[in-house]
Design a protein around this motif. Structure first.
Motif, PDB file in Angstrom:
ATOM      1  N   GLY A   1     -16.171  -0.421  15.389  1.00  0.00           N
ATOM      2  CA  GLY A   1     -15.138  -1.165  16.085  1.00  0.00           C
ATOM      3  C   GLY A   1     -13.787  -1.099  15.415  1.00  0.00           C
ATOM      4  N   PHE A   2     -12.791  -1.665  16.095  1.00  0.00           N
ATOM      5  CA  PHE A   2     -11.411  -1.660  15.619  1.00  0.00           C
ATOM      6  C   PHE A   2     -10.960  -3.058  15.218  1.00  0.00           C
ATOM      7  N   ASP A   3     -10.121  -3.119  14.188  1.00  0.00           N
ATOM      8  CA  ASP A   3      -9.403  -4.324  13.808  1.00  0.00           C
ATOM      9  C   ASP A   3      -7.909  -4.016  13.838  1.00  0.00           C
ATOM     10  N   ALA A   4      -7.113  -5.017  14.168  1.00  0.00           N
ATOM     11  CA  ALA A   4      -5.677  -4.794  14.360  1.00  0.00           C
ATOM     12  C   ALA A   4      -4.999  -4.240  13.112  1.00  0.00           C
ATOM     13  N   ALA A   5      -5.418  -4.697  11.930  1.00  0.00           N
ATOM     14  CA  ALA A   5      -4.745  -4.328  10.686  1.00  0.00           C
ATOM     15  C   ALA A   5      -4.778  -2.830  10.407  1.00  0.00           C
ATOM     16  N   GLU A   6      -5.763  -2.126  10.947  1.00  0.00           N
ATOM     17  CA  GLU A   6      -5.931  -0.700  10.646  1.00  0.00           C
ATOM     18  C   GLU A   6      -5.265   0.206  11.682  1.00  0.00           C
ATOM     19  N   ILE A   7      -4.608  -0.375  12.680  1.00  0.00           N
ATOM     20  CA  ILE A   7      -4.080   0.415  13.795  1.00  0.00           C
ATOM     21  C   ILE A   7      -2.567   0.533  13.697  1.00  0.00           C
ATOM     22  N   GLN A   8      -2.080   1.759  13.722  1.00  0.00           N
ATOM     23  CA  GLN A   8      -0.648   2.032  13.767  1.00  0.00           C
ATOM     24  C   GLN A   8      -0.331   2.668  15.116  1.00  0.00           C
ATOM     25  N   VAL A   9       0.380   1.956  15.947  1.00  0.00           N
ATOM     26  CA  VAL A   9       0.714   2.451  17.281  1.00  0.00           C
ATOM     27  C   VAL A   9       1.870   3.443  17.166  1.00  0.00           C
TER      28      VAL A   9
ATOM     29  N   MET B   1     -14.026  -5.429  20.768  1.00  0.00           N
ATOM     30  CA  MET B   1     -12.852  -5.745  19.955  1.00  0.00           C
ATOM     31  C   MET B   1     -12.462  -7.171  20.289  1.00  0.00           C
ATOM     32  N   LYS B   2     -12.439  -8.028  19.296  1.00  0.00           N
ATOM     33  CA  LYS B   2     -12.160  -9.440  19.541  1.00  0.00           C
ATOM     34  C   LYS B   2     -10.795  -9.616  20.216  1.00  0.00           C
ATOM     35  N   PRO B   3     -10.691 -10.515  21.202  1.00  0.00           N
ATOM     36  CA  PRO B   3      -9.391 -10.776  21.822  1.00  0.00           C
ATOM     37  C   PRO B   3      -8.314 -11.150  20.803  1.00  0.00           C
ATOM     38  N   SER B   4      -8.685 -11.894  19.756  1.00  0.00           N
ATOM     39  CA  SER B   4      -7.704 -12.273  18.735  1.00  0.00           C
ATOM     40  C   SER B   4      -7.105 -11.042  18.063  1.00  0.00           C
ATOM     41  N   GLU B   5      -7.920  -9.979  17.897  1.00  0.00           N
ATOM     42  CA  GLU B   5      -7.416  -8.747  17.291  1.00  0.00           C
ATOM     43  C   GLU B   5      -6.507  -8.000  18.277  1.00  0.00           C
ATOM     44  N   ILE B   6      -6.845  -8.025  19.556  1.00  0.00           N
ATOM     45  CA  ILE B   6      -5.990  -7.405  20.570  1.00  0.00           C
ATOM     46  C   ILE B   6      -4.644  -8.130  20.624  1.00  0.00           C
ATOM     47  N   HIS B   7      -4.690  -9.448  20.553  1.00  0.00           N
ATOM     48  CA  HIS B   7      -3.452 -10.236  20.577  1.00  0.00           C
ATOM     49  C   HIS B   7      -2.591  -9.949  19.349  1.00  0.00           C
ATOM     50  N   LYS B   8      -3.224  -9.830  18.182  1.00  0.00           N
ATOM     51  CA  LYS B   8      -2.478  -9.494  16.954  1.00  0.00           C
ATOM     52  C   LYS B   8      -1.768  -8.158  17.104  1.00  0.00           C
TER      53      LYS B   8
END
Length: 360
Positions: free
Chosen positions: A117-125, A145-152
């Motif tokens: 899975g993905f966490d927001a901290a590891e993603i660079q758009v 992917m938790k909604p809280s991580e999508i929101h972050k």
């Protein structure tokens, strides 16, 4: 004896659908004109019930499509001029990315192995990506992917449009639509209906992008079900083409049933049933959870690796009129997928566990 379907779509029909379908037949819903007041009232009712259920604000429209898969194409044509960005960790997130390439968009991808899975901290758009395409629940691998991580992630990238696939999880995810621009689902999974209709929820920001792209003579946003056309008709609770009127009626009724139960209760029940299943899978010598990180495990599609061929496990369930899904793709013979949707009760889940325990 009737089957109980724990398959991840088409899935078990919601218990009330029989009475809703009978009433629809009695009232000849399938024959009414999509330009009639009766249809507009049905569409408006469905809209109101979904807004209440999912907390959808007035800034977003709710549109009818032929399937959830159709929305991949509609979203990419209407909201991407040049570049999209895709989080891929399973077969369906991969298909969203594949659609972007097929439409000749410059598609960026961040890929993880099947089951991770993905966490927001590891993603660079990427800087120039216009739309971020996220799969909340990967049906093929049982990853959420938790909604809280999508929101972050959205808060880190406020100028990007965010499109979230909730096909095999709606209405479970608690999405903040002030942050999510587009999402979509199909009715044959957690809403407990037969297959044949998709729902696309899109924001005014998506509409503005589509209207701008429509003015560009070097681009096409499509000829059928463009977002401006959908929105123009939606203002009057109509559709550009003849929709599946019967399913619009049924979805409104089932969403009403869900609202009577309460979305908080539905979410709590979903998590309780998921705990039952994961506890069994973790404690059994015959199975193990495919998704190793607990925070990434789906609450609505539970995937287990089987020590014996999955066909043996599926046969045991089938003998007791309880159908589970096979693994997806290359995992067909080594995994099972168990749908945990509102149509199945804790008692049915417990009985399934008892049957799966008979593998030895």
């Amino acid at each position: 004896m009737k089957n109980t379907y724990f398959t991840p779509g088409p899935a078990e029909l919601y218990p009330t659908i029989h009475q809703h379908l009978q009433r629809a037949m009695d009232e000849q819903i399938g024959s009414i004109s999509h330009r009639s007041k009766q249809f507009r009232d049905l569409y408006r009712f469905m809209d109101e019930q979904l807004r209440t259920l999912l907390a959808i604000p007035d800034t977003h429209g709710i549109f009818i499509t032929g399937s959830a898969s159709e929305v991949w194409e509609r979203m990419l044509l209407n909201c991407v001029e040049h570049e999209s960005f895709h989080l891929v960790n399973g077969s369906f997130s991969q298909k969203f990315y594949d659609y972007a390439n097929a439409l000749h968009k410059h598609a960026h991808v961040l890929e993880k192995p099947f089951g991770e899975g993905f966490d927001a901290a590891e993603i660079q758009v990427p800087d120039y990506a216009e739309v971020v395409c996220v799969t909340h629940n990967e049906t093929s691998s049982g990853v959420q992917m938790k909604p809280s991580e999508i929101h972050k992630l959205k808060r880190k990238n406020p100028k990007k449009l965010f499109c979230v696939d909730i096909v095999s999880s709606a209405p479970y995810p608690d999405l903040d639509f002030s942050l999510i621009d587009s999402t979509f689902f199909s009715v044959q999974k957690a809403f407990g209906m037969p297959a044949g209709m998709g729902i696309w929820i899109a924001s005014e920001a998506c509409l503005a992008k589509a209207e701008r792209l429509q003015k560009n003579d070097t681009l096409t946003i499509g000829a059928h079900h463009t977002l401006p056309a959908l929105w123009k008709h939606y203002k009057d609770f109509e559709t550009p083409a003849t929709p599946n009127v019967l399913y619009i009626y049924l979805l409104g009724k089932i969403a009403e049933d869900f609202n009577k139960i309460g979305i908080d209760t539905i979410r709590r029940q979903t998590e309780e049933k998921a705990r039952m299943l994961y506890k069994f899978i973790e404690s059994s010598d015959a199975y193990e959870p495919f998704v190793k990180q607990e925070r990434h495990r789906s609450q609505t599609v539970i995937v287990a690796t089987t020590q014996k061929p999955s066909s043996d496990v599926i046969a045991i369930g089938k003998a007791a009129n309880m159908l589970v899904g096979s693994g997806y793709g290359k995992f067909k013979e080594s995994q099972i997928r168990i749908a945990n949707f509102p149509a199945v009760s804790p008692e049915q889940v417990n009985e399934l566990i008892n049957q799966l325990n008979k593998i030895y």
